[in-house]
Design an enzyme around this catalytic site. Structure first.
Site, PDB file in Angstrom:
ATOM      1  N   SER A   1     -85.051 -38.407  19.658  1.00  0.00           N
ATOM      2  CA  SER A   1     -86.291 -38.544  20.420  1.00  0.00           C
ATOM      3  C   SER A   1     -86.929 -39.894  20.152  1.00  0.00           C
ATOM      4  O   SER A   1     -86.537 -40.623  19.231  1.00  0.00           O
ATOM      5  CB  SER A   1     -87.273 -37.436  20.028  1.00  0.00           C
ATOM      6  N   LYS A   2     -87.926 -40.209  20.951  1.00  0.00           N
ATOM      7  CA  LYS A   2     -88.681 -41.451  20.761  1.00  0.00           C
ATOM      8  C   LYS A   2     -89.315 -41.476  19.373  1.00  0.00           C
ATOM      9  O   LYS A   2     -89.390 -42.526  18.731  1.00  0.00           O
ATOM     10  CB  LYS A   2     -89.758 -41.580  21.834  1.00  0.00           C
ATOM     11  N   ARG A   3     -89.742 -40.313  18.905  1.00  0.00           N
ATOM     12  CA  ARG A   3     -90.378 -40.232  17.590  1.00  0.00           C
ATOM     13  C   ARG A   3     -89.434 -40.710  16.482  1.00  0.00           C
ATOM     14  O   ARG A   3     -89.855 -41.336  15.518  1.00  0.00           O
ATOM     15  CB  ARG A   3     -90.830 -38.792  17.330  1.00  0.00           C
TER      16      ARG A   3
END
Length: 504
Positions: free
Chosen positions: A264-266
């Site tokens: 994910s972007k996280r």
């Protein structure tokens, strides 16, 4: 293959294109080009509530930067257009109506509150609520299977909200074939009656993508693993319309660097790597980094994405796009998720760095450093040739080469303690004499004269070479000392050695 291969990449314009999406686009592109087919871009914007301005342009720009442009799509070779689903919504109602008229779909008027009540009631009894054969005709749900035709039409005429649900068959086993995962069997009794169409005139993804794939003559659907649970429904829809289904292949997930969970972007924010091909500015002004702006070569990005879930069956890791097209085979795509390795992506970029022309790298280097504005790019290219082996990104060049362009203004403290000893000033003075007396100022001549003098006088090499490097660089680092002297020239070399002597 007997018919022209046509594949499609169908992202939703709800934000920037994740590298998982780029990987899907890449595999579609490689498959199409391997078989002389067409790569189609279709924008699936049926969910207007999540539409983000500029997202479609971002998708197109990202594909172009990766050098995997579409053959057909919005504004390009639109023989099956339009290619935005929001511009095709007039097409879908007729197909929803066809299914209703043939008894393969039905109107459902249940409100979200009513459905929520059914779910909670089932949960209280330790059950799971599924809208399907089990309850759709028992009278507790409000749909055209239990209402008369007159009652149904009255609700529609009164403007009541409705959805069109697919009538999943009961007591059947669907046999499916996936190019990557093999044979799959599904019991239709576990399927729910998915929504196909809403009273606002917009189809859901399930109906729209089936209709569009059929009308656009898509032969192969290569998409992410997250769509695997929808495969049974999509096959049933093809059967219901009497259409030949395309061949399906579901790509493995791209996993976090830990190997657990979807990337994910996280994860990128936390570990300091991009998850988007290009930098993206969100509507709220938040900026997300991109591979392009972070200094990655598009060829490196494509190469490492190809290896996320696919392998050529050999030890070879570096593939040009042409090589990938030649070697790509869906049967060599893995079923298991592919772990994303940020260090490996850097390794790929380093390899491609070495393949770049020094002059091209020099131009990029010059463009990002104001200190190089007045320096001949051909000189910069010579410098790049000496230091690029130790670099992964162009933005690392300055730290590796600044001493080729400007004199040291200070000396590394730790290096100074190591290099500067009693007698260093006298030794450096002699080096100045040798350098000054060297007529043909070449790497070979400098090396021969200085090393000859060191050997003849039985001086430890470190006593000469360490302070000499410190004088030229300001630290005990950098490429070959004689290469540095040659590049900066005799006068600058003498000037730097003299400056060091004054500090001893």
């Amino acid at each position: 293959m007997s018919k022209n291969v046509r594949v499609r990449f169908a992202p939703s314009p709800t934000g920037p294109l994740h590298i998982g999406g780029v990987r899907t686009a890449l595999f579609n592109y490689l498959f199409a080009k391997k078989h002389g087919g067409d790569f189609v871009l279709r924008i699936e914007d049926t969910d207007q509530n999540r539409y983000v301005e500029g997202a479609e342009d971002y998708i197109v720009d990202a594909l172009n930067w990766c050098n995997i442009p579409f053959d057909e799509g919005p504004g390009k070779n639109e023989k099956f257009g339009p290619y935005r689903q929001s511009e095709r919504k007039h097409l879908y109602k007729q197909y929803a109506d066809q299914l209703i008229n043939e008894g393969k779909a039905y109107y459902a008027f249940d409100t979200s509150e009513q459905l929520d009540a059914h779910r909670k009631d089932h949960e209280a009894k330790g059950k799971t609520f599924i809208y399907n054969w089990h309850n759709r005709e028992k009278g507790r749900l409000v749909n055209s299977l239990v209402l008369t035709a007159k009652e149904t039409q009255a609700k529609i005429d009164a403007g009541e909200n409705y959805v069109v649900r697919f009538k999943s068959p009961q007591d059947e086993t669907i046999h499916l074939k996936d190019s990557i995962r093999g044979d799959i069997s599904i019991d239709t009794n576990v399927l729910d009656d998915k929504i196909l169409f809403k009273s606002d005139g917009m189809p859901t993804y399930h109906l729209a993508n089936i209709v569009d794939d059929h009308l656009m003559e898509i032969t192969h659907v290569i998409r992410g693993e997250e769509w695997l649970p929808s495969l049974a429904l999509h096959q049933l829809l093809y059967n219901a319309f009497g259409w030949e289904a395309p061949e399906f292949g579901h790509l493995p997930l791209i996993l976090k660097p830990t190997g657990k969970g979807k990337l994910s972007k996280r994860d990128g924010d936390k570990l300091g790597f991009p998850v988007f091909p290009l930098e993206y500015t969100a509507p709220d002004g938040t900026i997300s980094s991109g591979y392009k702006e972070d200094g990655y070569f598009s060829e490196a990005v494509v190469n490492f994405l190809a290896f996320l879930g696919w392998n050529p069956g050999t030890e070879q890791e570096l593939f040009s796009l042409e090589n990938l097209i030649s070697e790509f085979d869906l049967t060599r795509v893995n079923k298991a998720g592919a772990r994303f390795d940020p260090d490996k992506t850097k390794w790929f970029n380093h390899q491609y760095m070495q393949q770049q022309l020094d002059l091209e790298l020099a131009e990029a280097f010059k463009a990002e450093r104001h200190e190089l504005a007045d320096i001949d790019v051909n000189y910069i290219a010579l410098v790049v040739g000496l230091i690029k082996e130790r670099a992964t990104f162009v933005n690392e060049f300055w730290d590796l080469s600044h001493f080729f362009f400007v004199s040291p203004i200070s000396y590394n403290e730790k290096a100074s303690k190591k290099a500067l000893k009693e007698g260093t000033a006298d030794i450096m003075q002699k080096v100045i004499e040798i350098v000054t007396a060297t007529r043909e100022f070449t790497v070979q001549n400098l090396q021969s004269k200085l090393k000859g003098w060191i050997t003849d006088n039985d001086i430890g090499f470190g006593k000469v070479m360490m302070p000499l490097r410190l004088a030229l660089v300001g630290a005990l680092q950098g490429p070959d000392v004689f290469e540095i002297m040659f590049m900066i020239g005799k006068n600058e070399t003498v000037k730097r050695i003299d400056a060091l002597i004054k500090t001893v």
